[in-house]
Design a protein around this motif. Structure first.
Motif, PDB file in Angstrom:
ATOM      1  N   PHE B 210       0.781  -1.041   0.186  1.00  0.00           N
ATOM      2  CA  PHE B 210       0.026  -0.053   0.123  1.00  0.00           C
ATOM      3  C   PHE B 210       0.891   1.213   0.159  1.00  0.00           C
ATOM      4  O   PHE B 210       0.823   2.403  -1.492  1.00  0.00           O
ATOM      5  CB  PHE B 210      -0.757   0.169   1.444  1.00  0.00           C
ATOM      6  N   ALA B 213       2.496   1.738  -3.327  1.00  0.00           N
ATOM      7  CA  ALA B 213       1.165   2.628  -3.939  1.00  0.00           C
ATOM      8  C   ALA B 213       0.999   3.996  -4.232  1.00  0.00           C
ATOM      9  O   ALA B 213       0.856   4.562  -4.896  1.00  0.00           O
ATOM     10  CB  ALA B 213       0.173   2.014  -3.979  1.00  0.00           C
ATOM     11  N   SER B 229      -4.994   1.253 -10.962  1.00  0.00           N
ATOM     12  CA  SER B 229      -5.326   1.690  -9.564  1.00  0.00           C
ATOM     13  C   SER B 229      -6.334   2.715  -9.147  1.00  0.00           C
ATOM     14  O   SER B 229      -6.961   2.698  -9.906  1.00  0.00           O
ATOM     15  CB  SER B 229      -3.461   1.877  -8.518  1.00  0.00           C
ATOM     16  N   PRO B 230      -6.780   1.511  -8.313  1.00  0.00           N
ATOM     17  CA  PRO B 230      -8.180   2.795  -7.423  1.00  0.00           C
ATOM     18  C   PRO B 230      -7.551   4.218  -7.121  1.00  0.00           C
ATOM     19  O   PRO B 230      -7.353   3.406  -5.617  1.00  0.00           O
ATOM     20  CB  PRO B 230      -9.411   2.010  -6.722  1.00  0.00           C
ATOM     21  N   ARG B 234      -7.371   4.932  -2.478  1.00  0.00           N
ATOM     22  CA  ARG B 234      -6.418   4.713  -1.776  1.00  0.00           C
ATOM     23  C   ARG B 234      -5.800   6.085  -1.574  1.00  0.00           C
ATOM     24  O   ARG B 234      -5.052   6.327  -0.297  1.00  0.00           O
ATOM     25  CB  ARG B 234      -4.783   4.158  -2.758  1.00  0.00           C
ATOM     26  N   THR B 237      -7.683   6.762   1.395  1.00  0.00           N
ATOM     27  CA  THR B 237      -7.671   5.591   2.747  1.00  0.00           C
ATOM     28  C   THR B 237      -6.499   6.297   3.653  1.00  0.00           C
ATOM     29  O   THR B 237      -6.181   6.425   4.845  1.00  0.00           O
ATOM     30  CB  THR B 237      -6.911   4.062   2.414  1.00  0.00           C
TER      31      THR B 237
END
Lengths: 251, 349
Positions: B210, B213, B229-230, B234, B237
Motif C-alpha cells: 500500500f 502504491a 490502481s483505484p 488509495r 485511505t
C-alpha cells in the motif's frame, strides 16, 4: 467475421465547440492486429483515452466483450482487460525498473492494498514482475532507475508494464515514437512477437511499421473514421491517399 | 525524488543482473530495521532522565513528531498537499477534552480512542470530497475546511469554551497512572508510548505494498490509473489514516496539559506542522522527528535568549527555513543523506 472484443458505437467527444471524436463506430476483433492511423490532431490519442476511461464521451458507448463499459472507472477497465502504453513515456522515472513492474503486478494481483506485510514479501508478485521483464529481455536493467535507461529501453518498459497486466486488449500509442531508428527494431520485434490471444490496436505514424504489422487499418481524420479495411485496400483508397498518405509523400 | 528509492536503486545497480531472490531482497531491504533507528528512542529515554526540567518541552516535541508523521504520510508519501491538517489535530483535541468536561469520561486512553475514531471519520468524509481536486485548489480547500472548523469551535462557545478554551482534569491512565502536572513524568511516557505505537504503524504502512502504491501515486498519478490502481480510494485511505493519527496527537496534546484552546484548530498550527516537516525532510519517516525537534528547540531557546515579548524566534525559524529549502535537497534528512554519500565516496577514492 470473428467476434468483437472491443467496440464503440457512435462515440462522440466534444471539448466545448470543438468536436474531437465524431460518430466513431469501431470494432477490434479477437486476436486483431489493427492499426489506427491519421494526420496529427486527428483525435487518435483522444480515442485511446475514451477507450481507457481517461476521458468520458459526450455520447455513444464503449463495449468490452459486449458489455457496456462507457461509464466504468479507469482502474476497473484495466482489471477488465484493457491495457495501454503512452505516446510519451509515463513511468515512475525515479523508481527502478523492478519497482515499476512491481507496482503494476501488485495492483493486477490485488495485493496493492495490503498494509501490514512488507512489499516483496509475496513471492508471486516479485516472480511475475521479473517474468514480465524476462519476457522482454529487460531483466538486466531491473535494478536501474528508469532515468538511467536509454529512451528505447524505457519504451520497452512501457510495453512490459502493459503486458504484466495480462490484458485482453492492448492499446499501443506510438510505441516507437522518439526512439532512434537504430533501436526501433527492438520495439518492433517485441510487437511482432506479442501473444496471438491479445487483441492489439497500434497507433503509428511510420507507414513501414503499419504495413508490416497490421492486418486491419482504420484511418481517422478530423475525429471521424474515413476508411477501414485490410492494408492493401487502404493503400489503394484514393480518398485516403489524398488526405493522408498523399501528404506523407510530400514531407 | 526521495533518497529512499535512490539508495535502493544504487544497491540494485551494483548487483547487476537480478535473479528473483535478490529482487525480493531489494524490495524487502527498506523494511529491515537498522541499528541507527534506535537512536531517537535512546535520545527520548536519555532526555527524560538527564533533563527533568525540560520534560514539558520534550513532551510537546514528542507530540509534534507524531503530528508531523501523520502529515508526512499524505504529503511525503502520497503527495497530497494540505494546509489544514490542524483540523484533525484540533478535532482529536476537542473530542478528548469534551469527553472529560461534558460527558464525564475521564479515562484518557478511552479519550484517545474516541479522538482517533472521530478524526479518522472526518478525514474519510472530507478526503472523499476534497481529494478529487489537486494542487493549489486542494491546498485552498484543506485550508478553508480547517478555518471553518476553527470558526465553528469559536461560535459554539458554550460547548468548546470559545476563545478561553476548556480546563479539564483527565483521570488516571487506564485507571492506574495519574498525570503528573509538576514533573511531567507519566505525561512524558504517555506521549512516548503513543508516538512509538504511531510510528510502528506508519513504518509498517510505508514499506507495505500500500505504501509503495502511495509513492506510485505521488510519482505519477496517470501511470497508477493505467496500471489499474483505484487512485482516489488509495488516497482517501491514506488521508483517513493520517487524520486519525493527527487526532491521536491532538488528544494527547491536550490531555497532558489538561486544557484545550482554539489554537489546536488554528491556521498557524497547520502552517507550523508543514514547516516542521519541510525542515526535517518529507517522505522519509525520520524527517518528522528531526523537523519537529529542531523547530521546537529553536522556538524555545530563541525565546529564552531574546525574550518572549517580541516574536524573534519566528525570524530565526524563517531564516533557517529559507536556508534549508535553498541549500538542501530534502531538509535536514537530505543533508544527512548527502553527508553519508560524501563519506562513502571519500572512502572509496
Amino acid at each position: 467475421m470473428s467476434e468483437a472484443v472491443l467496440e464503440t458505437r457512435d462515440l462522440n467527444k466534444n471539448f466545448g465547440a470543438l468536436q474531437v471524436s465524431r460518430n466513431i463506430n469501431f470494432r477490434l476483433d479477437a486476436g486483431a492486429r489493427h492499426a489506427l492511423i491519421g494526420p496529427n490532431g486527428a483525435g487518435k490519442t483522444t480515442f485511446v483515452n475514451l477507450l481507457t476511461g481517461v476521458l468520458s464521451p459526450t455520447d455513444g458507448a464503449v463495449l468490452l466483450n459486449g458489455r457496456d463499459i462507457t461509464h466504468m472507472r479507469q482502474d476497473r477497465r484495466v482489471k477488465a482487460g484493457i491495457a495501454r502504453t503512452f505516446q510519451i513515456n509515463t513511468l515512475f522515472a525515479g523508481l527502478t525498473v523492478l519497482e515499476n513492474l512491481y507496482l503494476a503486478v501488485s495492483e493486477h494481483l490485488g495485493r496493492a492494498g495490503a498494509m501490514f506485510r512488507p512489499a516483496g514479501a509475496r513471492r508471486e508478485v516479485v516472480d511475475e514482475a521479473m517474468a514480465a521483464l524476462d519476457g522482454l529481455r529487460l531483466a538486466d536493467d531491473a535494478g536501474k532507475t528508469i532515468r538511467e535507461l536509454p529512451y528505447g529501453r524505457q519504451r520497452l518498459v512501457e510495453i512490459a508494464i502493459a503486458l504484466a497486466l495480462k490484458p485482453k486488449v492492448l492499446l499501443l500509442d506510438e510505441p516507437a515514437a522518439g526512439v532512434p531508428s537504430a533501436e526501433s527494431h527492438l520495439i518492433l520485434d517485441v510487437i511482432e512477437a506479442l501473444p496471438e490471444d491479445i487483441a492489439v490496436l497500434i497507433i503509428e505514424h511510420d507507414m513501414d511499421v503499419v504495413f508490416r504489422f497490421a492486418r486491419e487499418i482504420t484511418v481517422l481524420v478530423q475525429g471521424g473514421i474515413l476508411a477501414s479495411g485490410p492494408p492493401d485496400e487502404i493503400a489503394a483508397n484514393a480518398e485516403v491517399r489524398s488526405v493522408y498518405l498523399g501528404e506523407g509523400t510530400h514531407d | 525524488m526521495s533518497a529512499d528509492t535512490s539508495t535502493t536503486a544504487a544497491a540494485a545497480a551494483t548487483a547487476g543482473r537480478l535473479d528473483r531472490a535478490s529482487a525480493r531482497r531489494i524490495l524487502l531491504h527498506d523494511h529491515r530495521i537498522r541499528l541507527i533507528e534506535l537512536l531517537p528512542w535512546v535520545i527520548a529515554l536519555g532526555v527524560f532522565f538527564l533533563f527533568p526540567g525540560y520534560r514539558l518541552l520534550a513532551t510537546q516535541i514528542l507530540i509534534m513528531i507524531l503530528f508531523a508523521l501523520s502529515l508526512d504520510l499524505i504529503v511525503g508519501y502520497a503527495g497530497i498537499v494540505s494546509l489544514g491538517h490542524a483540523a484533525f489535530f484540533g478535532t482529536g483535541s476537542y473530542v478528548a477534552a469534551l469527553l472529560v468536561s461534558s460527558y464525564g469520561v475521564p479515562e484518557p486512553v478511552t479519550g484517545v480512542v474516541a479522538a482517533v475514531i472521530v478524526s479518522a471519520a472526518l478525514g474519510f468524509v472530507t478526503g472523499w470530497i476534497l481529494l478529487r481536486t489537486h494542487g493549489l485548489t486542494l491546498l485552498m480547500l484543506t485550508m478553508a475546511f480547517a478555518i471553518m472548523l476553527h470558526e465553528l469551535a469559536n461560535e459554539f462557545a458554550e460547548l468548546t469554551g470559545g476563545f478561553d478554551g476548556i480546563n479539564f482534569a483527565p483521570g488516571p491512565i487506564l485507571g492506574i497512572f495519574d498525570f503528573d502536572p509538576l514533573w511531567y513524568s507519566s505525561n512524558y511516557f504517555y506521549a512516548l508510548v503513543f508516538l512509538f505505537l504511531g510510528f510502528l504503524f506508519v513504518r509498517a504502512i510505508i514499506y507495505s505494498p500500500f505504501g509503495r502504491a502511495l509513492v506510485g501515486i505521488r510519482e505519477n498519478t496517470r501511470r497508477m490509473h493505467a496500471v489499474g490502481s483505484p487512485v482516489l480510494w488509495r488516497m482517501v485511505t491514506a488521508y483517513t489514516i493520517s487524520a486519525g493519527l493527527a487526532g491521536l496527537a491532538g488528544a494527547i496534546y491536550v490531555q497532558v496539559q489538561g486544557n484545550v484552546t482554539l489554537g489546536v484548530l488554528s491556521f498557524e498550527l497547520s502552517g507550523e506542522i508543514l514547516v516542521m516537516l519541510i525542515l526535517g525532510g518529507t517522505g522519509r519517516l525520520y524527517g518528522a522527528f528531526i523537523g519537529a525537534a529542531v523547530y521546537k528547540l529553536l522556538e524555545s531557546f530563541t525565546e529564552q535568549i531574546l525574550g518572549t515579548d517580541q516574536p524573534y524566534w519566528m525570524l530565526v525559524i524563517g531564516v533557517v527555513l529559507i536556508v534549508t529549502v535553498l541549500f538542501t535537497r530534502n531538509g535536514f534528512i537530505g543533508m544527512y543523506d548527502d553527508a553519508i554519500a560524501w563519506i562513502r565516496r571519500r572512502r572509496r577514492s
